[in-house]
Design a protein around this motif. Sequence first.
Motif, PDB file in Angstrom:
ATOM      1  N   MET A   1      -1.192  51.050  28.820  1.00 56.37           N
ATOM      2  CA  MET A   1      -2.104  52.065  29.479  1.00 56.37           C
ATOM      3  C   MET A   1      -1.959  51.906  30.898  1.00 56.37           C
ATOM      4  O   MET A   1      -1.841  52.815  31.846  1.00 56.37           O
ATOM      5  N   GLY A   2      -2.505  50.812  31.441  1.00 49.96           N
ATOM      6  CA  GLY A   2      -2.385  50.569  32.762  1.00 49.96           C
ATOM      7  C   GLY A   2      -1.064  50.676  33.207  1.00 49.96           C
ATOM      8  O   GLY A   2      -0.937  51.063  34.662  1.00 49.96           O
ATOM      9  N   ALA A   3      -0.113  50.194  32.668  1.00 51.73           N
ATOM     10  CA  ALA A   3       1.185  50.102  33.616  1.00 51.73           C
ATOM     11  C   ALA A   3       1.502  51.588  33.834  1.00 51.73           C
ATOM     12  O   ALA A   3       2.117  51.969  34.827  1.00 51.73           O
ATOM     13  N   ALA A   4       1.355  52.502  32.689  1.00 52.87           N
ATOM     14  CA  ALA A   4       1.662  53.738  32.746  1.00 52.87           C
ATOM     15  C   ALA A   4       0.909  54.470  33.583  1.00 52.87           C
ATOM     16  O   ALA A   4       1.328  55.424  34.427  1.00 52.87           O
ATOM     17  N   LEU A   5      -0.297  54.242  33.926  1.00 49.83           N
ATOM     18  CA  LEU A   5      -1.300  54.772  35.068  1.00 49.83           C
ATOM     19  C   LEU A   5      -0.626  54.589  36.438  1.00 49.83           C
ATOM     20  O   LEU A   5      -0.978  55.235  37.468  1.00 49.83           O
ATOM     21  N   ALA A   6      -0.079  53.318  36.628  1.00 49.15           N
ATOM     22  CA  ALA A   6       0.291  52.883  37.978  1.00 49.15           C
ATOM     23  C   ALA A   6       1.769  53.173  38.004  1.00 49.15           C
ATOM     24  O   ALA A   6       2.306  53.178  39.120  1.00 49.15           O
ATOM     25  N   HIS A   7       2.506  53.931  37.139  1.00 48.24           N
ATOM     26  CA  HIS A   7       3.903  54.278  37.141  1.00 48.24           C
ATOM     27  C   HIS A   7       4.005  55.741  37.629  1.00 48.24           C
ATOM     28  O   HIS A   7       3.261  56.760  36.956  1.00 48.24           O
ATOM     29  N   ASN A   8       4.742  55.910  38.368  1.00 50.53           N
ATOM     30  CA  ASN A   8       5.203  57.454  38.701  1.00 50.53           C
ATOM     31  C   ASN A   8       6.361  57.949  37.950  1.00 50.53           C
ATOM     32  O   ASN A   8       7.276  58.206  38.388  1.00 50.53           O
ATOM     33  N   GLY A   9       6.107  58.299  36.761  1.00 52.81           N
ATOM     34  CA  GLY A   9       7.265  58.996  35.869  1.00 52.81           C
ATOM     35  C   GLY A   9       6.645  58.672  34.435  1.00 52.81           C
ATOM     36  O   GLY A   9       5.380  58.158  34.163  1.00 52.81           O
ATOM     37  N   PRO A  10       7.546  59.093  33.301  1.00 55.44           N
ATOM     38  CA  PRO A  10       7.056  58.705  31.926  1.00 55.44           C
ATOM     39  C   PRO A  10       6.912  57.518  31.767  1.00 55.44           C
ATOM     40  O   PRO A  10       7.832  56.480  32.048  1.00 55.44           O
ATOM     41  N   ALA A  11       6.205  57.233  30.540  1.00 53.77           N
ATOM     42  CA  ALA A  11       6.024  55.758  30.292  1.00 53.77           C
ATOM     43  C   ALA A  11       6.006  55.521  28.825  1.00 53.77           C
ATOM     44  O   ALA A  11       5.685  56.504  28.017  1.00 53.77           O
ATOM     45  N   TYR A  12       6.462  54.251  28.189  1.00 56.36           N
ATOM     46  CA  TYR A  12       6.725  54.114  26.605  1.00 56.36           C
ATOM     47  C   TYR A  12       6.430  52.866  26.371  1.00 56.36           C
ATOM     48  O   TYR A  12       6.212  51.856  27.345  1.00 56.36           O
ATOM     49  N   ALA A  13       5.968  52.477  25.277  1.00 58.28           N
ATOM     50  CA  ALA A  13       5.932  51.158  24.833  1.00 58.28           C
ATOM     51  C   ALA A  13       6.321  50.916  23.264  1.00 58.28           C
ATOM     52  O   ALA A  13       6.470  51.894  22.628  1.00 58.28           O
ATOM     53  N   LEU A  14       7.114  49.869  23.227  1.00 57.47           N
ATOM     54  CA  LEU A  14       7.640  49.477  21.876  1.00 57.47           C
ATOM     55  C   LEU A  14       6.650  48.450  21.512  1.00 57.47           C
ATOM     56  O   LEU A  14       6.562  47.243  21.946  1.00 57.47           O
ATOM     57  N   LEU A  15       5.952  48.480  20.491  1.00 58.23           N
ATOM     58  CA  LEU A  15       5.121  47.610  19.575  1.00 58.23           C
ATOM     59  C   LEU A  15       5.267  47.528  18.141  1.00 58.23           C
ATOM     60  O   LEU A  15       5.657  48.103  17.467  1.00 58.23           O
ATOM     61  N   GLY A  16       5.053  46.212  17.846  1.00 54.42           N
ATOM     62  CA  GLY A  16       4.879  45.804  16.513  1.00 54.42           C
ATOM     63  C   GLY A  16       3.319  46.487  15.802  1.00 54.42           C
ATOM     64  O   GLY A  16       2.361  46.566  16.658  1.00 54.42           O
ATOM     65  N   ASP A  17       3.511  46.517  14.517  1.00 48.54           N
ATOM     66  CA  ASP A  17       1.825  47.036  13.765  1.00 48.54           C
ATOM     67  C   ASP A  17       0.880  46.060  14.130  1.00 48.54           C
ATOM     68  O   ASP A  17      -0.134  46.546  14.476  1.00 48.54           O
ATOM     69  N   LEU A  18       1.179  44.676  14.096  1.00 47.54           N
ATOM     70  CA  LEU A  18      -0.056  43.782  14.311  1.00 47.54           C
ATOM     71  C   LEU A  18      -0.385  43.821  15.892  1.00 47.54           C
ATOM     72  O   LEU A  18      -1.621  43.867  15.941  1.00 47.54           O
ATOM     73  N   SER A  19       0.480  43.832  16.712  1.00 49.67           N
ATOM     74  CA  SER A  19       0.190  44.039  18.133  1.00 49.67           C
ATOM     75  C   SER A  19      -0.800  45.397  18.284  1.00 49.67           C
ATOM     76  O   SER A  19      -1.785  45.442  19.158  1.00 49.67           O
ATOM     77  N   PHE A  20      -0.275  46.362  17.932  1.00 47.73           N
ATOM     78  CA  PHE A  20      -0.785  47.636  17.972  1.00 47.73           C
ATOM     79  C   PHE A  20      -2.291  47.700  17.396  1.00 47.73           C
ATOM     80  O   PHE A  20      -3.343  48.023  17.994  1.00 47.73           O
ATOM     81  N   LEU A  21      -2.548  47.046  16.101  1.00 52.17           N
ATOM     82  CA  LEU A  21      -3.883  46.856  15.648  1.00 52.17           C
ATOM     83  C   LEU A  21      -4.443  45.898  16.181  1.00 52.17           C
ATOM     84  O   LEU A  21      -6.055  46.040  16.523  1.00 52.17           O
ATOM     85  N   HIS A  22      -3.873  45.024  16.979  1.00 54.58           N
ATOM     86  CA  HIS A  22      -4.853  44.037  17.595  1.00 54.58           C
ATOM     87  C   HIS A  22      -5.525  44.451  18.830  1.00 54.58           C
ATOM     88  O   HIS A  22      -6.641  44.181  19.399  1.00 54.58           O
ATOM     89  N   ASP A  23      -5.074  45.687  19.296  1.00 55.66           N
ATOM     90  CA  ASP A  23      -5.601  46.452  20.391  1.00 55.66           C
ATOM     91  C   ASP A  23      -5.858  47.755  20.333  1.00 55.66           C
ATOM     92  O   ASP A  23      -5.766  48.620  21.353  1.00 55.66           O
ATOM     93  N   HIS A  24      -6.156  48.128  19.026  1.00 54.84           N
ATOM     94  CA  HIS A  24      -6.389  49.990  18.750  1.00 54.84           C
ATOM     95  C   HIS A  24      -7.287  50.166  19.686  1.00 54.84           C
ATOM     96  O   HIS A  24      -7.547  51.723  19.720  1.00 54.84           O
ATOM     97  N   ASN A  25      -8.399  49.371  20.039  1.00 51.89           N
ATOM     98  CA  ASN A  25      -9.702  49.898  20.897  1.00 51.89           C
ATOM     99  C   ASN A  25      -8.936  50.487  22.285  1.00 51.89           C
ATOM    100  O   ASN A  25      -9.659  51.351  23.051  1.00 51.89           O
ATOM    101  N   GLY A  26      -7.859  50.116  22.759  1.00 50.56           N
ATOM    102  CA  GLY A  26      -7.289  50.515  23.953  1.00 50.56           C
ATOM    103  C   GLY A  26      -6.728  52.052  23.854  1.00 50.56           C
ATOM    104  O   GLY A  26      -6.755  52.797  24.906  1.00 50.56           O
ATOM    105  N   LEU A  27      -6.927  52.684  22.619  1.00 46.05           N
ATOM    106  CA  LEU A  27      -6.825  54.194  22.473  1.00 46.05           C
ATOM    107  C   LEU A  27      -8.380  54.943  22.709  1.00 46.05           C
ATOM    108  O   LEU A  27      -8.088  56.062  23.048  1.00 46.05           O
ATOM    109  N   ILE A  28      -9.022  54.184  22.988  1.00 49.85           N
ATOM    110  CA  ILE A  28     -10.514  54.810  23.010  1.00 49.85           C
ATOM    111  C   ILE A  28     -10.828  55.015  24.599  1.00 49.85           C
ATOM    112  O   ILE A  28     -10.863  54.394  25.404  1.00 49.85           O
ATOM    113  N   LEU A  29     -10.716  56.599  24.898  1.00 55.58           N
ATOM    114  CA  LEU A  29     -10.594  56.990  26.379  1.00 55.58           C
ATOM    115  C   LEU A  29     -11.873  58.058  26.596  1.00 55.58           C
ATOM    116  O   LEU A  29     -11.883  59.198  25.794  1.00 55.58           O
ATOM    117  N   GLY A  30     -12.698  57.772  27.441  1.00 58.69           N
ATOM    118  CA  GLY A  30     -13.703  58.808  27.716  1.00 58.69           C
ATOM    119  C   GLY A  30     -13.278  60.041  28.250  1.00 58.69           C
ATOM    120  O   GLY A  30     -11.943  60.054  28.659  1.00 58.69           O
TER     121      GLY A  30
END
Length: 553
Positions: free
Chosen positions: A418-447
Motif C-alpha cells: 500500500m505504501g509503495a503504491a502510494l509513493a509510485h507514479n503508476g500502476p502497482a501490483y503485489a505478488l503475495l503468498g496466502d500466509l503473508s496476505f493473512l498475516h497483514d490483512h489489516n492492511g486492507l482497512i482504509l478509512g
Amino acid sequence: MNPATALAAVLVDELARCGLTDVVLSPGSRSAPLALAVHAESRLRLHVRIDERSASFLALGLARRSGRPVALICSSGTAAANFHPAVVEAGESGVPLLVLTADRPPELRDTGANQTIDQLKLYGSAVRWFAEVGAPEERPGQVAYWRSLACRAWHRALGPADPGPVHLNLAFREPLIPDGDTTWCEPLAGDADGGPWVRARTAPPPVALHLPPTRRGVLVIGDGAANVRRYIAAAGMAGWPVLSEPHGGGRYGDHAVSTYHFLLGLPEFAETHRPEVVVTLGRPGLSRPLLSWLKRAEEHIVVAGDPSRWPDPTRSATQVAQAVEIPVAAGDDAWLAAWRRADQAVRGAVDEVLDASGLSEPRLARDLVEALPNNSLLLAASSMPIRDLDQAMRPRRGVRILANRGASGIDGLVSTAMGAALAHNGPAYALLGDLSFLHDHNGLILGPREPRPNLCLVVVNNDGGGIFSLLPQAALRDPFERVFGTPHGVDLAYLAAATGTPYTLLGDISELPKALRGEGVRIVEARTERESNALLHAQLREAAHAALRAALG
C-alpha cells in the motif's frame, strides 16, 4: 501555549522544512499533540491506520519507494512496540524512517502508570540514531534545541551513505491539546527564509576503486543496490555478464543472465565459469547456488555506501569500496558468449516446463511480470514469490520490483505494498503468498478519508507455507503438516468482502491479463497445491540441468 503543543508544532514545522511530505499516524491519547500538529500542516500528506504494525509497514513502503524519510507516529506503551518489526526491516534494508513515539513524562515511569513501558532505546541497534527528547518546558533555548534536533534526525535517517530508521522518544505532560493561549517565552518561528534550521552538506563522491582490465568478470546485483544503471553500462562495455536478483533492478539488457540459479546449481558449469573478479552491488541472498559460487571467485569486491557496514554473508569479500570503476578490457567475447549460450539453453528448457504447467506458482510469477504495463511497480513477498520471480522471470525493462528482504519476514506486506503504491507514479501490483496476505490483512482497512492507491494484490493460495515443502522439513511426514505446512482453510473471498475489496478468483492462467485490470485496491486469488509445486520445482531443476549439460557438450 502549553509545552506539549509548542514542541509538536515546532517539530512538525521543522521536519516539513527539511523535506518531509508523508506522515503515518496511529491514533492515541499521549500522541495527541503530534497528531493535531500534523493534521493542521498543509505541507504534509497524512495517513491514518488503526493498527500500529500496519501503519509502520505502510510507512516503510512509502519510504522504500520514494527514497525519502517518512514520519511514523504512535502513542505510548505497546503501540510503540508494534513498530518494531518494520523498524528492524528498515534497519536491515537501509530504508529511512522517522519514528516518533509519544511517551509518559519521567515522573510517571516505573510507577505502574497506565500505558507506560520502558521506551528508551526500545528498538536497540535497529535504528541509526536514538534521542530521548525530554519533556518540553517553557524556557529560552528550547526552540533551537527542538529545531536542530529535527534537522539531525532528518539527515541521519536520509543518509545518504547509510540511510535507515531514527527514533525520537517524546515525553509529553498534560495538557495534551491546545489551551487557547498562543504566547511563548521566545519566538517559535523557524528560519526566516523558510528553509531548515540546519543545512547539512553532502560529502563529495567517494574516490572509486579502479580495477585492472579483465574480460572474465561478473556483476552481481542484490537487494538495496545503488547506481545500478551506471554499473550495468560499465559491465556491458567490459563484456561481463550481469546476474541480478529481480528486486536488484538490473535484470534487463543483453548482458542479463536470468537463469543463473540453475546454471550455478550445476557443478560442471560453476567450476568451469569461475571469474577472475566479481563485483557485488547490494545484498544477494535468494539463490544458494549463487552464494556458494561467490566463494570461488579469485577476487570478490563488495560495493557499499558505508564502508563500515558491508554485506558479505559468504565471508568471501576480498575488498570493500564505496565505488568501483570497471574498465573496458581488450579481447574477444568468449566469456560472455559462453554465459549467453548457457542462459539461452536453460531459459528454453525452463519456459517449456512452465508452459506445460498450467496455473502453477512459478508460471504465475513469470507471466505476471510479462503482463504488467510499463512504469509498473511490483512488490514481491519475501518467501516463495520473490524466489519464483528469481528463477522464472525473463529480463525486461519498465517494471520496478521491490521486496522486504532486509530481514526477509512475511509480516506487513499488504501494508508495505500500500505504501509503495502510494509513493509510485503508476500502476502497482503485489505478488503475495496466502500466509503473508493473512498475516497483514489489516492492511486492507482504509478509512473513508485516507489516500487510496491503485494496487492489485495477487495472492497465491496453497493453504499454508509452501516454501517448507521445498526444504528438508518436508521429509518429516508426521509433524510436517501441523507445524510447517500450517493449513488455515480461510476463504479469501469472504475476507475481501469484509473490507469491501473487489475480488477475482483466477480460474486459468490465460485469464491473468484480464484479472489484473481495474483501479483502486483489489485482490486476485490463484489457488495452487503445495505438493504439486514441490514436484514442479524439481522438474524445473532437472530440465534445466539436462539442457545445460547438452549445451556444454
